[in-house]
Write a protein that holds these residues in place. Structure first.
Motif, mmCIF file in Angstrom:
data_model
loop_
_atom_site.group_PDB
_atom_site.id
_atom_site.type_symbol
_atom_site.label_atom_id
_atom_site.label_comp_id
_atom_site.label_asym_id
_atom_site.label_seq_id
_atom_site.Cartn_x
_atom_site.Cartn_y
_atom_site.Cartn_z
ATOM 1 N N SER A 96 -40.225 -29.033 -14.669
ATOM 2 C CA SER A 96 -40.787 -28.793 -13.341
ATOM 3 C C SER A 96 -42.296 -29.020 -13.356
ATOM 4 C CB SER A 96 -40.490 -27.364 -12.890
ATOM 5 O OG SER A 96 -41.275 -26.435 -13.620
ATOM 6 N N GLU A 129 -46.707 -26.901 -3.438
ATOM 7 C CA GLU A 129 -45.502 -27.080 -2.631
ATOM 8 C C GLU A 129 -44.318 -27.550 -3.470
ATOM 9 O OE1 GLU A 129 -46.630 -29.928 0.280
ATOM 10 O OE2 GLU A 129 -48.121 -28.613 1.238
ATOM 11 N N ARG A 130 -44.609 -28.259 -4.567
ATOM 12 C CA ARG A 130 -43.567 -28.878 -5.382
ATOM 13 C C ARG A 130 -43.445 -28.236 -6.765
ATOM 14 N NH1 ARG A 130 -45.523 -31.956 -1.658
ATOM 15 N NH2 ARG A 130 -44.492 -33.818 -0.831
ATOM 16 N N ARG A 131 -43.927 -27.030 -6.918
ATOM 17 C CA ARG A 131 -44.043 -26.448 -8.257
ATOM 18 C C ARG A 131 -42.702 -26.286 -8.960
ATOM 19 N NH1 ARG A 131 -46.530 -20.640 -6.363
ATOM 20 N NH2 ARG A 131 -44.958 -20.109 -4.800
ATOM 21 N N GLN A 133 -40.169 -28.385 -8.479
ATOM 22 C CA GLN A 133 -39.530 -29.705 -8.442
ATOM 23 C C GLN A 133 -39.689 -30.407 -9.782
ATOM 24 O OE1 GLN A 133 -40.592 -31.787 -4.843
ATOM 25 N NE2 GLN A 133 -40.366 -33.805 -5.798
ATOM 26 N N SER A 134 -38.680 -31.203 -10.179
ATOM 27 C CA SER A 134 -38.788 -31.992 -11.404
ATOM 28 C C SER A 134 -39.934 -32.986 -11.280
ATOM 29 C CB SER A 134 -37.485 -32.742 -11.681
ATOM 30 O OG SER A 134 -36.439 -31.832 -11.946
ATOM 31 N N THR A 137 -39.590 -36.698 -10.164
ATOM 32 C CA THR A 137 -39.268 -37.045 -8.779
ATOM 33 C C THR A 137 -40.503 -37.104 -7.886
ATOM 34 O OG1 THR A 137 -38.885 -34.745 -8.112
ATOM 35 C CG2 THR A 137 -37.007 -35.939 -9.039
ATOM 36 N N LEU A 138 -41.682 -36.842 -8.435
ATOM 37 C CA LEU A 138 -42.914 -36.913 -7.664
ATOM 38 C C LEU A 138 -43.307 -38.366 -7.419
ATOM 39 C CD1 LEU A 138 -45.122 -34.249 -9.500
ATOM 40 C CD2 LEU A 138 -43.710 -33.903 -7.456
#
Length: 237
Positions: A96, A129-131, A133-134, A137-138
């Motif tokens: 993540s 916001e994406r903490r 998220q893998s 995928t960014l």
């Protein structure tokens, strides 16, 4: 220069029998942005790897904070506060965003991990916001933010940025150079190694042009931007 954070003298480095850097001298003072410019294959990444201990130094010396570091292993160099954000981001795609950031404090900055994490999220709200998220995928720009944020987690005294604008859209390139200016305005010394000449010179305190493993042109960012020899030195023409 009265005070020097990073001092490089007579640096020779390469791979096996191939000599890439041929007696390079370089200084970075606290609070400076020093840009190292040049086209592909002139030795920019080799310089970064030598400073970080990844490539063995063949001759010369590297001092950081007054201490020699050219014989140290990479973890010890990171622990001293010289932190390298590599070309290509080199994030861990299956972990993540927050796990990637936390790894940045593994060797240095661990006691202040929570505060530093909050600082990174304040600098890069999109990462907050994406903490969970893998990281893989960014978007490309978000991955570059993550790579820089991971470097910030180690409380750098000097941050080496290797081609931070590579592969970014023109709009994101503008954002990246604005970010570099803000980090420096907060007192962070930066060694900016880039192909993007004019935008690098616009933010740099001083700059050097590298050609065939040697510095061939130096000056303030403003001086080099106006120097008629810049195109010749940069393009090797």
């Amino acid at each position: 220069m009265d005070e020097v954070l990073l001092s490089v003298r007579g640096l020779v480095a390469g791979y096996g029998q191939t000599q890439v850097l041929r007696g390079l001298d370089l200084d970075v003072a606290p609070g400076e942005i020093v840009a190292v410019l040049g086209s592909n294959g002139v030795g920019k990444t080799t310089l970064n790897k030598a400073l970080s201990g990844v490539v063995r130094v063949g001759a010369g010396e590297i001092r950081f904070g007054g201490e020699r570091i050219d014989a140290l292993a990479p973890p010890a160099i990171v622990a001293a506060g010289l932190i390298h954000v590599p070309e290509g981001r080199r994030i861990f795609p299956d972990m993540s965003v927050q796990e990637n950031l936390e790894l940045g404090s593994f060797r240095r900055g661990k006691p202040n991990r929570a505060a530093n994490l909050e600082r990174v999220y304040a600098t890069f709200p999109r990462l907050r916001e994406r903490r969970g998220q893998s990281a893989g995928t960014l978007s490309g720009g978000e991955q570059q933010m993550l790579a820089i944020g991971r470097g910030m987690m180690g409380e750098p005294r000097l941050l080496i940025l290797d081609e931070p604008s590579l592969g970014l859209s023109p709009l994101l390139v503008e954002e990246m150079f604005a970010l570099i200016g803000r980090l420096n305005a907060d007192g962070l010394a930066i060694l900016l190694v880039e192909q993007n000449v004019m935008q690098s010179l616009a933010v740099a305190t001083r700059a050097h042009v590298l050609e065939n493993g040697r510095i061939v042109l130096s000056g303030t960012g403003a001086e080099l931007a106006q120097n008629p020899d810049l195109e010749k030195a940069y393009l090797g023409m």
